[in-house]
Design a protein around this motif. Structure first.
Motif, PDB file in Angstrom:
ATOM      1  N   SER A  11       0.844  -1.191   0.000  1.00 16.92           N
ATOM      2  CA  SER A  11       0.000   0.000   0.000  1.00 16.92           C
ATOM      3  C   SER A  11       0.882   1.245   0.000  1.00 16.92           C
ATOM      4  O   SER A  11       1.731   1.419   0.876  1.00 16.92           O
ATOM      5  CB  SER A  11      -0.903   0.005   1.235  1.00 16.92           C
ATOM      6  N   ARG A  63      -8.751   0.762  -4.873  1.00 20.30           N
ATOM      7  CA  ARG A  63      -8.702  -0.292  -3.858  1.00 20.30           C
ATOM      8  C   ARG A  63      -9.577  -1.480  -4.237  1.00 20.30           C
ATOM      9  O   ARG A  63      -9.342  -2.603  -3.785  1.00 20.30           O
ATOM     10  CB  ARG A  63      -9.121   0.265  -2.498  1.00 20.30           C
ATOM     11  N   LEU A 279      -6.342  -6.430   0.212  1.00 18.59           N
ATOM     12  CA  LEU A 279      -5.501  -5.250   0.192  1.00 18.59           C
ATOM     13  C   LEU A 279      -4.981  -4.929   1.577  1.00 18.59           C
ATOM     14  O   LEU A 279      -5.554  -5.354   2.590  1.00 18.59           O
ATOM     15  CB  LEU A 279      -6.288  -4.037  -0.329  1.00 18.59           C
TER      16      LEU A 279
END
Length: 282
Positions: A11, A63, A279
């Motif tokens: 991320s 995302r 994620l």
């Protein structure tokens, strides 16, 4: 059954980037086509991060993409600073030829959407020249308009009639990502990818930087020299975004022990590709 290989996602400013090479990205696309589901893929650079910091909708779209590729060396450099290095950058302009070759060899239907009619015609001619057996099932150059004023039904109807395996959308960021996401429930295309200015490069309207500039991370400078009025302000804005947000993100990433990387699975013997990849948390 051949065992799949798990690849983490890192991320960066809240946007997940998957750790895949160009050829692993191609394998992922082929598996996604076989899955029978619909997937959105983003080739994201620092400009995507800049938009995502200002617009929560853009961040949410990124995302929720099934695959996010690092389209730019600054993304790769940032991942190294975070201690979770990405293998390499995977740009739209590098991925499209791989998809064209796969189409020529395995018959995947490709549909091109975006760019003006002249650029589209030259890009199609170049693709057919390089890949004579490419299966181009359609191309569409809609009239330039805002997202709200576009003829969505007409575009969607033509795509539905063509029934492509891969939809390549060249509206530019974040318009192309918004458009794909907006129609995610109606689009029955296995893989939809935003490709930005790739058609301009294929058509020869813009030139690609020399290989040494691509490898050294200076391609942005070469591009800006071709379109200074449009790109220099953008690159300045993007640099300021990194300076403002990235240091804290790096510190948090390196200090956090609880963070677990997301994974995607590449397995050419399986059709089990999730619509949403796990994620990292912000």
């Amino acid at each position: 059954m051949t065992k799949g290989h798990a690849h983490y996602a890192v991320s960066i400013l809240g946007v997940p980037f998957h750790n895949v090479s160009q050829h692993e990205a191609l394998e992922w696309v082929e598996t996604a086509i076989a899955s029978g589901d619909s997937h959105q893929v983003a080739t994201a650079n620092v400009d995507f991060l800049s938009h995502a910091q200002k617009d929560p909708c853009v961040k949410r779209i990124l995302r929720e993409c099934s695959l996010v590729l690092a389209d730019g060396m600054p993304i790769v450099w940032a991942s190294r600073l975070m201690g979770k290095p990405l293998q390499q950058r995977v740009t739209g302009v590098d991925l499209v030829p791989l998809l064209a070759q796969a189409s020529a060899e395995r018959g995947y239907g490709i549909y091109l959407l975006g760019a003006d009619a002249g650029v589209m015609a030259r890009a199609v001619a170049e693709l057919r020249r390089q890949y004579p057996n490419i299966n181009l099932v359609g191309c569409d150059s809609p009239k330039a308009a805002s997202l709200e004023e576009m003829d969505h039904d007409g575009m969607l109807r033509r795509i539905e009639n063509a029934r492509p395996d891969i939809l390549l959308v060249a509206f530019g960021n974040p318009k192309q990502e918004r458009w794909i996401y907006m129609h995610r429930d109606r689009l029955k295309v296995p893989v939809s990818i935003g490709i930005g200015g790739t058609l301009d490069l294929l058509a020869g309207r813009l030139r690609r930087a020399p290989l040494w500039m691509q490898r050294s991370g200076l391609e942005w400078l070469y591009r800006a020299s071709q379109e200074p009025l449009r790109l220099f302000p953008r690159y300045l804005r993007n640099a300021l975004t990194l300076l403002r947000y990235l240091p804290a993100d790096i510190l948090e990433s390196r200090s956090s022990k609880a963070r677990t990387p997301g994974t995607i699975t590449i397995n050419r013997q399986s059709t089990g590709v999730s619509r949403k990849s796990p994620l990292l948390e912000d």
